[in-house]
Design a protein around this motif. Structure first.
Motif, PDB file in Angstrom:
ATOM      1  N   PHE A  89       9.356 -42.054 -46.458  1.00  0.00           N
ATOM      2  CA  PHE A  89       9.451 -40.667 -45.998  1.00  0.00           C
ATOM      3  C   PHE A  89       8.409 -39.735 -46.611  1.00  0.00           C
ATOM      4  CE2 PHE A  89      13.736 -42.344 -45.192  1.00  0.00           C
ATOM      5  CZ  PHE A  89      13.804 -42.091 -43.833  1.00  0.00           C
ATOM      6  N   GLY A  90       7.610 -40.256 -47.525  1.00  0.00           N
ATOM      7  CA  GLY A  90       6.559 -39.430 -48.114  1.00  0.00           C
ATOM      8  C   GLY A  90       7.095 -38.293 -48.966  1.00  0.00           C
ATOM      9  N   VAL A  91       8.182 -38.553 -49.679  1.00  0.00           N
ATOM     10  CA  VAL A  91       8.758 -37.548 -50.566  1.00  0.00           C
ATOM     11  C   VAL A  91       8.757 -38.095 -51.994  1.00  0.00           C
ATOM     12  CG1 VAL A  91      10.224 -36.522 -48.775  1.00  0.00           C
ATOM     13  CG2 VAL A  91      11.132 -38.357 -50.201  1.00  0.00           C
ATOM     14  N   SER A  92       8.966 -37.208 -52.934  1.00  0.00           N
ATOM     15  CA  SER A  92       8.985 -37.627 -54.329  1.00  0.00           C
ATOM     16  C   SER A  92      10.382 -38.103 -54.737  1.00  0.00           C
ATOM     17  CB  SER A  92       8.559 -36.468 -55.224  1.00  0.00           C
ATOM     18  OG  SER A  92       9.533 -35.436 -55.182  1.00  0.00           O
ATOM     19  N   THR A  93      10.427 -38.831 -55.839  1.00  0.00           N
ATOM     20  CA  THR A  93      11.723 -39.232 -56.387  1.00  0.00           C
ATOM     21  C   THR A  93      12.508 -37.987 -56.792  1.00  0.00           C
ATOM     22  OG1 THR A  93      10.740 -39.531 -58.576  1.00  0.00           O
ATOM     23  CG2 THR A  93      10.941 -41.486 -57.193  1.00  0.00           C
ATOM     24  N   ARG A  94      11.793 -36.976 -57.231  1.00  0.00           N
ATOM     25  CA  ARG A  94      12.444 -35.709 -57.606  1.00  0.00           C
ATOM     26  C   ARG A  94      13.176 -35.098 -56.399  1.00  0.00           C
ATOM     27  NH1 ARG A  94       9.334 -30.346 -59.795  1.00  0.00           N
ATOM     28  NH2 ARG A  94      11.188 -29.165 -60.259  1.00  0.00           N
ATOM     29  N   THR A  95      12.560 -35.193 -55.223  1.00  0.00           N
ATOM     30  CA  THR A  95      13.191 -34.675 -54.007  1.00  0.00           C
ATOM     31  C   THR A  95      14.495 -35.408 -53.722  1.00  0.00           C
ATOM     32  OG1 THR A  95      11.080 -34.005 -53.054  1.00  0.00           O
ATOM     33  CG2 THR A  95      12.892 -34.373 -51.510  1.00  0.00           C
ATOM     34  N   LEU A  96      14.469 -36.725 -53.822  1.00  0.00           N
ATOM     35  CA  LEU A  96      15.684 -37.503 -53.571  1.00  0.00           C
ATOM     36  C   LEU A  96      16.766 -37.182 -54.603  1.00  0.00           C
ATOM     37  CD1 LEU A  96      14.299 -41.000 -52.510  1.00  0.00           C
ATOM     38  CD2 LEU A  96      15.128 -39.145 -51.077  1.00  0.00           C
TER      39      LEU A  96
END
Length: 128
Positions: free
Chosen positions: A14-21
Motif C-alpha cells: 500500500f505504500g505506507v509506513s509502519t508508523r501509519t499502520l
C-alpha cells in the motif's frame, strides 16, 4: 487455510509506513493478531486497510472513517454503511465545491489587486 500478512508486506503493497499502520491500530481501526512482538494481519484487516486508505485519499477524517466502519459492524450493517458513505460523499463533494469557489474568488481578487498595482505603477511612471 488462513492467510496472514506481515506489516512489511502491507507497507510495501500500500505504500505506507509502519508508523501509519500502527497509528490505525492505535486508533482502533484495524486489529492485527499479535504473536509476541509480531503483528499478523488477516485478509479482513487488509481489506479494511484498503478502505481506510481510500477514505483518507478522498478526504475523510479518522473520525468519519471510524463512524463508517462502526455502522458496518452494527445493525443495519452494510446497508447503513452504504447510506452513510453516500451521505459523507455528498458532504465532502459540497465541501470541495465550496473550496473551489473560494479559491476562484481569491484568485480573482489577486488578479484585481495585481491589475490595480500595475495601473498605479504606470500612473506614477514606473515600468515593470
Amino acid at each position: 487455510m488462513n492467510k496472514y500478512y506481515t506489516i512489511t508486506e502491507l507497507t510495501r503493497e500500500f505504500g505506507v509506513s509502519t508508523r501509519t499502520l500502527r497509528f490505525y491500530e492505535d486508533e482502533g481501526l484495524i486489529h492485527p493478531e499479535r504473536r509476541g512482538r509480531t503483528r499478523l494481519f488477516r485478509a479482513a484487516d487488509r481489506r479494511l486497510l484498503q478502505e481506510i486508505l481510500r477514505g483518507r485519499r478522498i478526504g475523510f477524517t479518522i473520525a468519519e472513517i471510524r463512524e463508517i466502519i462502526k455502522v458496518y459492524k452494527e445493525p443495519p450493517g452494510e446497508l447503513g454503511q452504504l447510506k452513510l458513505m453516500m451521505k459523507r460523499i455528498d458532504e465532502k463533494r459540497d465541501e470541495l465545491r465550496q473550496k473551489r469557489k473560494d479559491i476562484d474568488e481569491t484568485l480573482e481578487e489577486l488578479d484585481n489587486a495585481e491589475e490595480a498595482c500595475l495601473t498605479r505603477l504606470a500612473e506614477i511612471g514606473v515600468g515593470t
